[in-house]
Design a protein around this motif. Structure first.
Motif, short mmCIF file in Angstrom:
data_model
loop_
_atom_site.label_atom_id
_atom_site.label_comp_id
_atom_site.label_asym_id
_atom_site.label_seq_id
_atom_site.Cartn_x
_atom_site.Cartn_y
_atom_site.Cartn_z
N PHE A 19 5.04 22.15 -0.60
CA PHE A 19 6.17 22.25 0.32
C PHE A 19 7.47 22.13 -0.45
O PHE A 19 7.48 21.83 -1.64
N ARG A 20 8.57 22.41 0.23
CA ARG A 20 9.88 22.16 -0.35
C ARG A 20 10.68 21.28 0.61
O ARG A 20 10.42 21.27 1.81
N VAL A 21 11.62 20.53 0.06
CA VAL A 21 12.45 19.64 0.85
C VAL A 21 13.87 20.21 0.88
O VAL A 21 14.45 20.49 -0.17
N THR A 22 14.41 20.41 2.07
CA THR A 22 15.74 20.99 2.20
C THR A 22 16.81 19.93 1.92
O THR A 22 16.52 18.74 1.80
N GLN A 23 18.06 20.38 1.86
CA GLN A 23 19.16 19.43 1.66
C GLN A 23 19.34 18.50 2.86
O GLN A 23 20.03 17.49 2.77
N HIS A 24 18.70 18.85 3.98
CA HIS A 24 18.71 17.99 5.16
C HIS A 24 17.46 17.12 5.24
O HIS A 24 17.18 16.52 6.28
N HIS A 25 16.69 17.11 4.15
CA HIS A 25 15.50 16.26 3.99
C HIS A 25 14.31 16.68 4.84
O HIS A 25 13.34 15.93 4.97
N ASN A 26 14.36 17.86 5.42
CA ASN A 26 13.21 18.38 6.18
C ASN A 26 12.22 19.02 5.23
O ASN A 26 12.60 19.63 4.22
N ILE A 27 10.93 18.90 5.54
CA ILE A 27 9.87 19.52 4.75
C ILE A 27 9.56 20.90 5.32
O ILE A 27 9.34 21.05 6.51
N ILE A 28 9.54 21.91 4.45
CA ILE A 28 9.26 23.29 4.85
C ILE A 28 8.00 23.77 4.13
O ILE A 28 7.89 23.63 2.90
N VAL A 29 7.07 24.34 4.90
CA VAL A 29 5.88 24.96 4.30
C VAL A 29 5.88 26.45 4.63
O VAL A 29 6.26 26.86 5.73
N LYS A 30 5.49 27.25 3.65
CA LYS A 30 5.39 28.69 3.85
C LYS A 30 4.02 29.01 4.45
O LYS A 30 2.99 28.57 3.92
N THR A 31 4.01 29.78 5.51
CA THR A 31 2.75 30.07 6.20
C THR A 31 2.63 31.57 6.48
O THR A 31 3.62 32.29 6.52
N LEU A 32 1.40 32.00 6.70
CA LEU A 32 1.10 33.35 7.18
C LEU A 32 0.30 33.18 8.46
O LEU A 32 -0.82 32.65 8.45
N VAL A 33 0.87 33.60 9.58
CA VAL A 33 0.27 33.39 10.89
C VAL A 33 -0.43 34.66 11.35
O VAL A 33 0.17 35.74 11.36
N ASN A 34 -1.68 34.51 11.72
CA ASN A 34 -2.51 35.64 12.19
C ASN A 34 -2.53 36.81 11.20
O ASN A 34 -2.59 37.98 11.60
N MET A 42 8.73 23.96 9.62
CA MET A 42 9.10 22.59 9.29
C MET A 42 7.97 21.65 9.69
O MET A 42 7.48 21.71 10.81
N PHE A 43 7.59 20.77 8.78
CA PHE A 43 6.58 19.77 9.10
C PHE A 43 7.19 18.72 10.03
O PHE A 43 8.20 18.10 9.71
N GLN A 44 6.57 18.56 11.20
CA GLN A 44 7.02 17.57 12.18
C GLN A 44 5.91 16.55 12.37
O GLN A 44 4.88 16.82 12.98
N ILE A 45 6.14 15.36 11.82
CA ILE A 45 5.10 14.33 11.84
C ILE A 45 4.87 13.76 13.23
O ILE A 45 3.83 13.14 13.49
N SER A 46 5.80 13.99 14.15
CA SER A 46 5.66 13.42 15.49
C SER A 46 5.04 14.38 16.49
O SER A 46 5.14 14.19 17.70
N LEU A 164 9.55 5.21 15.70
CA LEU A 164 8.75 6.43 15.67
C LEU A 164 9.05 7.19 14.39
O LEU A 164 10.23 7.44 14.07
N LEU A 165 8.03 7.54 13.61
CA LEU A 165 8.24 8.38 12.45
C LEU A 165 8.66 9.76 12.94
O LEU A 165 7.94 10.40 13.70
N GLN A 166 9.82 10.23 12.48
CA GLN A 166 10.41 11.44 13.03
C GLN A 166 11.01 12.27 11.88
O GLN A 166 12.15 12.09 11.49
N SER A 167 10.19 13.16 11.33
CA SER A 167 10.61 13.95 10.17
C SER A 167 11.57 15.07 10.53
O SER A 167 12.16 15.69 9.65
N GLY A 168 11.76 15.35 11.82
CA GLY A 168 12.71 16.38 12.23
C GLY A 168 14.13 15.88 12.32
O GLY A 168 15.07 16.68 12.38
N PHE A 169 14.32 14.56 12.34
CA PHE A 169 15.65 13.95 12.36
C PHE A 169 16.08 13.69 10.93
O PHE A 169 15.46 12.91 10.22
#
Length: 276
Positions: A19-34, A42-46, A164-169
């Motif tokens: 994954f990569r971490v943005t300047q806003h501290h959010n985790i981003i994963v690259k995906t291929l859907v279907n 963005m990884f959202q732990i909640s 609450l662990l909240q990785s989107g904040f």
């Protein structure tokens, strides 16, 4: 429910997801859907499932939603991993640089690590070596993780609170309306920022940024922590948030039974706090 492809853990005791971490501290994963749609999620732990945002930058034409804005039985490829039976929700806002969100369903039934030092998730088939880690009690309910910690507000006694662990904040801490009012944070914290905005029904909401003198998680003590809270008649914030700026200060290992997390300081442990 998310399912891994057959034999995923057969030959290896662990697998990794970059994954990569943005300047806003959010985790981003690259995906291929279907097998068709390339999405930065963005990884959202909640949350457990996945979603796409109405403000996405990439097309998600091959996720077919029903009238309730739900899409089931999708596949998501992340690196060498294929997730099956992934549920997506439509029209959910997400963090900066993301087309949507993906939750903890990809780790169902497994011990997993959020490794901020190496920018990767590690999924374990067996318990890893935890000798340098400190255990933290987890409260797991409704696909969400909660921890408790101590807050020193006015230089006196410690005030225990659940977060609450909240990785989107992106920020460090955000207090609930009830906690902010009960502890009189507006009077007792040094205020360093304030923003006003109106809700859809015209009510004015004020969010303030204060400085918490001390915050204690286990044996780890943080000084002058950035802490947000709302004031006014609109009760928007129902829970305390342990945000992405705090999450990144540790490497985390979550037990398969979701009763314990193990933490160790990461390379971000002493970094300046995020300014909202």
């Amino acid at each position: 429910m998310l399912l891994f492809t057959a034999g995923f853990f057969h030959s290896q005791a662990q697998q990794t997801i970059p994954f990569r971490v943005t300047q806003h501290h959010n985790i981003i994963v690259k995906t291929l859907v279907n097998k068709k749609d390339s999405l930065d999620l963005m990884f959202q732990i909640s949350m457990k499932d996945a979603s796409v945002s109405p403000q996405r930058q990439h097309k998600a034409d091959h996720i077919i939603f029903n009238k309730d804005e739900i899409s089931d039985n999708n596949t998501v490829d992340i690196g060498k991993i294929t997730l099956n039976n992934v549920r997506f929700f439509d029209n959910e806002l997400t963090g900066h640089e993301a087309d949507g969100k993906i939750g903890t369903g990809m780790f169902t039934g497994k011990t997993f690590k959020i490794d901020y030092d190496n920018n990767e998730f590690v999924i374990y088939d067996q318990q890893p070596d935890l000798k340098d880690y400190t255990p933290v009690t987890l409260f797991y309910q409704d696909d969400q993780f909660t921890i408790n910690a101590d807050n020193v507000i006015d230089g006196k006694k410690q005030q225990e609170a659940y977060f609450l662990l909240q990785s989107g904040f992106s920020g460090a801490l955000m207090y609930s309306n009830d906690f902010a009012e009960e502890k009189e944070l507006d009077k007792k914290l040094k205020i360093i920022g304030e923003k006003n905005f109106k809700t859809s029904n015209g009510a004015t909401v004020t969010t303030k940024q204060g400085v918490l003198p001390f915050f204690k998680l286990g044996n780890f003590v943080f000084k002058d922590v950035s802490a947000g809270f709302f004031t006014g008649s609109v009760k928007m914030q129902t829970k305390n948030y342990f945000g992405a700026d705090m999450l990144r200060r540790f490497n985390w290992v979550f037990d398969a039974d979701r009763k314990t997390a193990y933490i160790k300081p990461s390379k971000y442990y002493s970094e300046p706090y995020y300014k909202i």
